[in-house]
Design a protein around this motif. Structure first.
Motif, PDB file in Angstrom:
ATOM      1  N   ASP A  28      18.534  16.379   0.490  1.00  8.45           N
ATOM      2  CA  ASP A  28      19.751  16.763  -0.215  1.00  8.45           C
ATOM      3  C   ASP A  28      20.023  18.253  -0.021  1.00  8.45           C
ATOM      4  N   VAL A  29      20.967  18.791  -0.793  1.00  9.27           N
ATOM      5  CA  VAL A  29      21.410  20.177  -0.596  1.00  9.27           C
ATOM      6  C   VAL A  29      20.292  21.179  -0.876  1.00  9.27           C
ATOM      7  N   ASP A  30      19.309  20.817  -1.706  1.00 15.81           N
ATOM      8  CA  ASP A  30      18.200  21.717  -2.006  1.00 15.81           C
ATOM      9  C   ASP A  30      16.958  21.406  -1.177  1.00 15.81           C
ATOM     10  N   GLY A  31      17.063  20.471  -0.220  1.00 11.62           N
ATOM     11  CA  GLY A  31      15.935  20.141   0.640  1.00 11.62           C
ATOM     12  C   GLY A  31      15.018  19.060   0.111  1.00 11.62           C
ATOM     13  N   PHE A  32      15.336  18.470  -1.069  1.00 11.95           N
ATOM     14  CA  PHE A  32      14.477  17.438  -1.636  1.00 11.95           C
ATOM     15  C   PHE A  32      14.718  16.094  -0.940  1.00 11.95           C
ATOM     16  N   PHE A  33      13.645  15.295  -0.831  1.00 14.94           N
ATOM     17  CA  PHE A  33      13.748  13.984  -0.201  1.00 14.94           C
ATOM     18  C   PHE A  33      12.694  13.054  -0.790  1.00 14.94           C
ATOM     19  N   SER A  34      12.834  11.762  -0.553  1.00 11.21           N
ATOM     20  CA  SER A  34      11.828  10.773  -0.947  1.00 11.21           C
ATOM     21  C   SER A  34      11.777   9.691   0.122  1.00 11.21           C
ATOM     22  N   ILE A  35      10.563   9.163   0.391  1.00  6.61           N
ATOM     23  CA  ILE A  35      10.383   8.179   1.448  1.00  6.61           C
ATOM     24  C   ILE A  35       9.111   7.385   1.169  1.00  6.61           C
ATOM     25  N   ASN A  36       9.119   6.092   1.534  1.00 10.15           N
ATOM     26  CA  ASN A  36       7.958   5.232   1.349  1.00 10.15           C
ATOM     27  C   ASN A  36       6.942   5.484   2.460  1.00 10.15           C
ATOM     28  N   VAL A  37       5.726   5.865   2.071  1.00 11.97           N
ATOM     29  CA  VAL A  37       4.696   6.198   3.054  1.00 11.97           C
ATOM     30  C   VAL A  37       3.318   5.831   2.515  1.00 11.97           C
ATOM     31  N   LYS A  38       2.313   5.976   3.354  1.00 19.14           N
ATOM     32  CA  LYS A  38       0.916   5.915   2.957  1.00 19.14           C
ATOM     33  C   LYS A  38       0.134   6.869   3.854  1.00 19.14           C
ATOM     34  N   ALA A  39      -1.118   7.065   3.538  1.00 18.02           N
ATOM     35  CA  ALA A  39      -1.950   7.965   4.318  1.00 18.02           C
ATOM     36  C   ALA A  39      -2.016   7.506   5.774  1.00 18.02           C
ATOM     37  N   LYS A  40      -2.040   8.481   6.699  1.00 18.60           N
ATOM     38  CA  LYS A  40      -2.095   8.293   8.140  1.00 18.60           C
ATOM     39  C   LYS A  40      -0.748   7.912   8.752  1.00 18.60           C
ATOM     40  N   ASP A  41       0.324   7.764   7.924  1.00 17.41           N
ATOM     41  CA  ASP A  41       1.662   7.597   8.484  1.00 17.41           C
ATOM     42  C   ASP A  41       2.108   8.921   9.112  1.00 17.41           C
ATOM     43  N   THR A  42       2.918   8.823  10.162  1.00 18.34           N
ATOM     44  CA  THR A  42       3.409  10.019  10.850  1.00 18.34           C
ATOM     45  C   THR A  42       4.872  10.253  10.505  1.00 18.34           C
ATOM     46  N   LEU A  43       5.175  11.437   9.972  1.00 17.32           N
ATOM     47  CA  LEU A  43       6.547  11.816   9.637  1.00 17.32           C
ATOM     48  C   LEU A  43       7.060  12.822  10.668  1.00 17.32           C
ATOM     49  N   VAL A  44       8.329  12.640  11.058  1.00 17.24           N
ATOM     50  CA  VAL A  44       8.980  13.584  11.975  1.00 17.24           C
ATOM     51  C   VAL A  44      10.201  14.161  11.267  1.00 17.24           C
ATOM     52  N   PHE A  45      10.283  15.494  11.209  1.00 19.93           N
ATOM     53  CA  PHE A  45      11.386  16.199  10.555  1.00 19.93           C
ATOM     54  C   PHE A  45      12.279  16.795  11.646  1.00 19.93           C
ATOM     55  N   GLN A  46      13.591  16.475  11.575  1.00 23.96           N
ATOM     56  CA  GLN A  46      14.519  16.929  12.608  1.00 23.96           C
ATOM     57  C   GLN A  46      15.804  17.453  11.981  1.00 23.96           C
ATOM     58  N   GLY A  47      16.319  18.565  12.507  1.00 23.29           N
ATOM     59  CA  GLY A  47      17.586  19.136  12.082  1.00 23.29           C
ATOM     60  C   GLY A  47      18.200  19.915  13.222  1.00 23.29           C
ATOM     61  N   LEU A  48      19.511  20.076  13.200  1.00 19.28           N
ATOM     62  CA  LEU A  48      20.207  20.740  14.300  1.00 19.28           C
ATOM     63  C   LEU A  48      19.741  22.177  14.488  1.00 19.28           C
ATOM     64  N   SER A  49      19.441  22.857  13.392  1.00 22.15           N
ATOM     65  CA  SER A  49      19.103  24.275  13.473  1.00 22.15           C
ATOM     66  C   SER A  49      17.601  24.527  13.452  1.00 22.15           C
ATOM     67  N   PHE A  50      16.793  23.450  13.509  1.00 23.21           N
ATOM     68  CA  PHE A  50      15.353  23.623  13.374  1.00 23.21           C
ATOM     69  C   PHE A  50      14.599  22.968  14.529  1.00 23.21           C
ATOM     70  N   LEU A  51      13.393  23.449  14.746  1.00 22.89           N
ATOM     71  CA  LEU A  51      12.504  22.815  15.691  1.00 22.89           C
ATOM     72  C   LEU A  51      11.930  21.547  15.060  1.00 22.89           C
ATOM     73  N   SER A  52      11.888  20.457  15.824  1.00 22.46           N
ATOM     74  CA  SER A  52      11.333  19.206  15.317  1.00 22.46           C
ATOM     75  C   SER A  52       9.854  19.402  14.988  1.00 22.46           C
ATOM     76  N   GLN A  53       9.454  18.810  13.868  1.00 24.55           N
ATOM     77  CA  GLN A  53       8.072  18.965  13.437  1.00 24.55           C
ATOM     78  C   GLN A  53       7.474  17.606  13.078  1.00 24.55           C
ATOM     79  N   GLU A  65       0.811  -1.197   0.000  1.00 22.71           N
ATOM     80  CA  GLU A  65       0.000   0.000   0.000  1.00 22.71           C
ATOM     81  C   GLU A  65       0.856   1.263   0.000  1.00 22.71           C
ATOM     82  N   ARG A  66       2.065   1.167   0.478  1.00 25.69           N
ATOM     83  CA  ARG A  66       2.919   2.354   0.583  1.00 25.69           C
ATOM     84  C   ARG A  66       3.528   2.696  -0.772  1.00 25.69           C
ATOM     85  N   GLU A  67       3.731   3.981  -0.978  1.00 23.70           N
ATOM     86  CA  GLU A  67       4.330   4.449  -2.218  1.00 23.70           C
ATOM     87  C   GLU A  67       5.345   5.534  -1.901  1.00 23.70           C
TER      88      GLU A  67
END
Length: 282
Positions: A54-79, A22-24
């Motif tokens: 990557d250097v321009d902020g692009f990313f790809s990841i296997n997910v589906k609806a209702k999955d929870t993503l967490v974004f973390q970086g040294l200079s940013f607040l976790s979201q 189901e994930r894409e």
């Protein structure tokens, strides 16, 4: 009993496999105000699988609806972000991160802490040496400043703690940033060149010229007759790399000069061929 466990295990495998199917792949971009968005961690908490931008902020990841993503970086607040079905319907999934602000401890100055005498008040001030290498900050009292010359933890040489700036490390920081910006510009230029080359390859040299110039242009400026136009274009066709360069709009003058040169060669060869045919007929 063993058959029951077998069927239960088979059912479990089918269920897990169907969930994975189901994930894409979700492709997105992280954006932020005036900050580098490279190496931001994107973690799918539901599957415990992560990715990195990557250097321009692009990313790809296997997910589906209702999955929870967490974004973390040294200079940013976790979201944290919970995906919905609508997130898969857009081409440019973007998420903006907030910059983490490091606040300094509050300093309170009371009337009793100052005497109003400059020489007395300055002796109460502790001086800190700026350490750009990440080593413990050096704290000195005024007496230690007068009697000691500490070593710079980076260059291992004497420096003034009152100044506290390691110019070598500071220059290295700016140099690294300039290299990163240069690599980004090179990537953009390479991408633009690849797009232009694909556009050039979509048509023949004849089609490109006919889209730009009229038959009258070839007749009046290059002395090429209409019946000779196809033969001339075939004669003048350059290599692909040269054609891609000449067809750029900023190189319009070079293209015209190239066509003028080739038209002279073409007409000269044609005249020689006509003279040879006349001699053969005689």
């Amino acid at each position: 009993m063993s058959k029951i466990f077998f069927y239960i295990g088979l059912l479990f495998c089918v269920t897990v496999f169907s969930q994975d199917k189901e994930r894409e792949v979700l492709r997105g971009q992280i954006v932020a105000d005036s900050m580098d968005v490279e190496n931001i961690t994107i973690l799918n908490v539901t599957t415990n699988i992560g990715s990195v931008s990557d250097v321009d902020g692009f990313f790809s990841i296997n997910v589906k609806a209702k999955d929870t993503l967490v974004f973390q970086g040294l200079s940013f607040l976790s979201q944290k972000y919970v995906l919905t079905e609508s997130d898969f319907l857009i081409d440019d999934f973007k998420i903006k991160l907030e910059i983490k602000v490091n606040e300094l401890d509050e300093v309170i100055v009371t009337p009793s802490s100052l005497t109003g005498i400059l020489e007395v008040d300055t002796k109460k001030i502790n001086v800190y040496g700026l350490d750009l290498a990440g080593i413990d900050v050096l704290k000195l009292s005024p007496d230690e400043i007068r009697n000691t010359k500490p070593l710079n933890p980076v260059t291992n040489s004497n420096f003034s703690p009152l100044m506290g700036v390691d110019f070598k490390a500071l220059f290295g920081m700016f140099s690294s940033k300039k290299k990163k910006e240069k690599r980004k510009i090179e990537r953009i230029e390479k991408h633009e060149n690849e797009q232009w080359e694909r556009k050039v390859m979509s048509k023949s040299f004849h089609e490109h010229l006919m889209a730009r110039y009229s038959h009258n242009f070839f007749k009046s400026n290059l002395n090429i007759k209409n019946e000779d136009l196809v033969s001339f274009v075939f004669f003048a066709e350059p290599t692909f790399s040269e054609m891609a360069k000449l067809l750029k709009y900023e190189n319009e003058i070079q293209l015209v000069e190239y066509l003028v040169k080739k038209s002279k060669e073409f007409n000269s060869n044609k005249n020689v061929q006509n003279d040879t045919n006349v001699i053969d007929e005689k």
